[in-house]
Design an enzyme around this catalytic site. Sequence first.
Site, mmCIF file in Angstrom:
data_model
loop_
_atom_site.group_PDB
_atom_site.id
_atom_site.type_symbol
_atom_site.label_atom_id
_atom_site.label_comp_id
_atom_site.label_asym_id
_atom_site.label_seq_id
_atom_site.Cartn_x
_atom_site.Cartn_y
_atom_site.Cartn_z
ATOM 1 N N ASP A 325 0.730 -1.299 -0.065
ATOM 2 C CA ASP A 325 -0.107 -0.147 0.005
ATOM 3 C C ASP A 325 0.648 0.970 0.459
ATOM 4 O OD1 ASP A 325 -1.931 -1.200 0.129
ATOM 5 O OD2 ASP A 325 -2.467 -1.200 2.466
ATOM 6 N N TYR A 413 -10.085 -0.395 3.642
ATOM 7 C CA TYR A 413 -8.897 -0.177 4.748
ATOM 8 C C TYR A 413 -8.333 1.219 5.832
ATOM 9 C CZ TYR A 413 -9.160 -5.039 6.561
ATOM 10 O OH TYR A 413 -10.040 -6.302 6.457
#
Length: 625
Positions: A325, A413
């Site tokens: 990420d 998330y």
Amino acid sequence: MSMFSLLSLLLLCFINTTINHPLDPLSPSEINQITHIVHNHYSKTSTSPSPNYTFHYVDLEEPEKHRVLQWLSSNHPTTRSTTSPLPRLAKAIIRANGATHKLVVDLTDSSLISDRVYAGHGYPPLTIKEITAALELPLKSPQFQHSILSRGLNLSQVSCIPLTTGWFGQAKTKRAVNVVCLYRGGTENIFSRPIEGITMLVDLEAMKIIKYFDRFKAPLPKVEGTRYKSSKQDFKLISDFRAKWAQPKTHGFSIDGHMVKWANWANWAFHVQFNTRAGVIISTASIFDSEQGKYRSVLYRGHASETFVPYMDPSDGWSFRAYLDIGEYGFGQSASPLEPGLDCPGNAVFLDGYATGADGKPYKIPRVICIFERYTGHAAWRHTESYIKGELIKEVRPQVNLVVRIVSTVGNYDYIEDWEFTQSGTIKVGVGLSGILQMKATSYTNIDQITEDVHGTLVADNTLAIYHDHFITYHLDLDVDGNDNSFVKYKMKTKRVTQPGSTPRKSYWTVVQETMKTEADARVQLGSEPVDLLVINPNKKTNVGNYVGYRLMHGLSATSLLADDDYPQIRAAYSKWPLWVTRYNQSERWASGFYTDQSHGDDGLAIWSQRTSGEAEVARMHGDD
């Protein structure tokens, strides 16, 4: 997870308020200056890239560490120095004509220092502009429109998301993303209603769909029970909480530019920097020693280095889902404004951040970082003494910590990251994970129907939550009381009593000290043996002769269970060891390498640590090596 890169040290962090800190983030005017320099460079060069080049990453090109430390020491208020600021450099990573360029510019005299084409594997982070463009493409595609209509769905209720593709052994790759889509249809929780079976490969350079797959149809998960927005009653509770969050309205810290000084409860001083890749960077952290009358350094620099999020479904449409990420999307680029009274208490101070768009223009992320004192409700220290005749002595000291917080939303998330400074001189780093599971549509409605490996848990009718991991790795450049540090294991060893009759005991344990000499030795599987892990300064001792040091207090740890030859694992090979200690190198900050998107695993922490023992000595690391 934690990753140590023991570099070297700083000498002090207070500076004159009239002189900028050399690690201050780029200002909007500096970002504009960088864009102007780059534009002028290419407009005057006949062999220059197309004027349609895009900015993917713009950041401070940090001065060498030893120069920063010298400058900070020279500009300590007590020296009354007027040392000039260090040269202000910046780097810009751009894409043009199918190539990645790294440009370094000198902001002091508005000149270009270098323009180099990157020839290795991997690509820079995605931009928000191309993410937005890629997710809009399916809605214009006749193939996709037909697929949606054939499922009896309303195209206006479809949302799409771009997902990085990873790398699976190809010699060459295009800059591309896989786009999958989800159905809103009565809920804001789009991740709970995946449209299974459809995947599109989008060429980011041409910005078009180059491969289209509609493999199968699966039942669309129901809308009932998927909404997560608060009810009216919940809103009242939230409003009451916001008004009553029990924190003092004042605070005991001060902020001068990007320097934070916390003197009420503990004399910490440190620098805070917003960064589009790392999110927040803590630098030059030191704590005041009242007995010695000076600040003593602890941490030169710390920040989130990478997240590795591999999903465990090897089927088509899911096998590529193994994300890095921070390197692919960026924690800072994915950060959002914090809500006063909810994300942070009422006494928090907020800092804005500035990022660079694909067009090179700066944009503001308001309230991206908050700083506040946290009254934990615990005792920092307490003792009751009742063994003194005629007296009952009791003392309790409240636990108050100073917190630096940022929240990054990457897809489904939210990563809630806290840096917490305590009165006892410790630094705590923690990440809370919130948000929505990434789910897969299935025909199953009850676990009794399942006779195969479905790679997840059935959480609702027709809804699987796929197994996955989150490995969060930190770069921590500790400088404990100076720039000459060692990594030491204090092992607890069982000893047998060798003199019969001298004691009724048969055994005891003692401590054996081992100083790590190579980077290979300094990799640690946390929790595998009874050991204390310390970073010490072998040149500094306490009054009783012990080395000055900091102990790594780790919580639960995990290592990747993927096979070593699996492609996601090759790219994130560092996740096999939760703790690495490496020799200082200013460029070695990103555990998966700098160019992470579609990287091949030939750069990064696991590769750096393969140096020979002579090159990898960690026993005494120096910041200017």
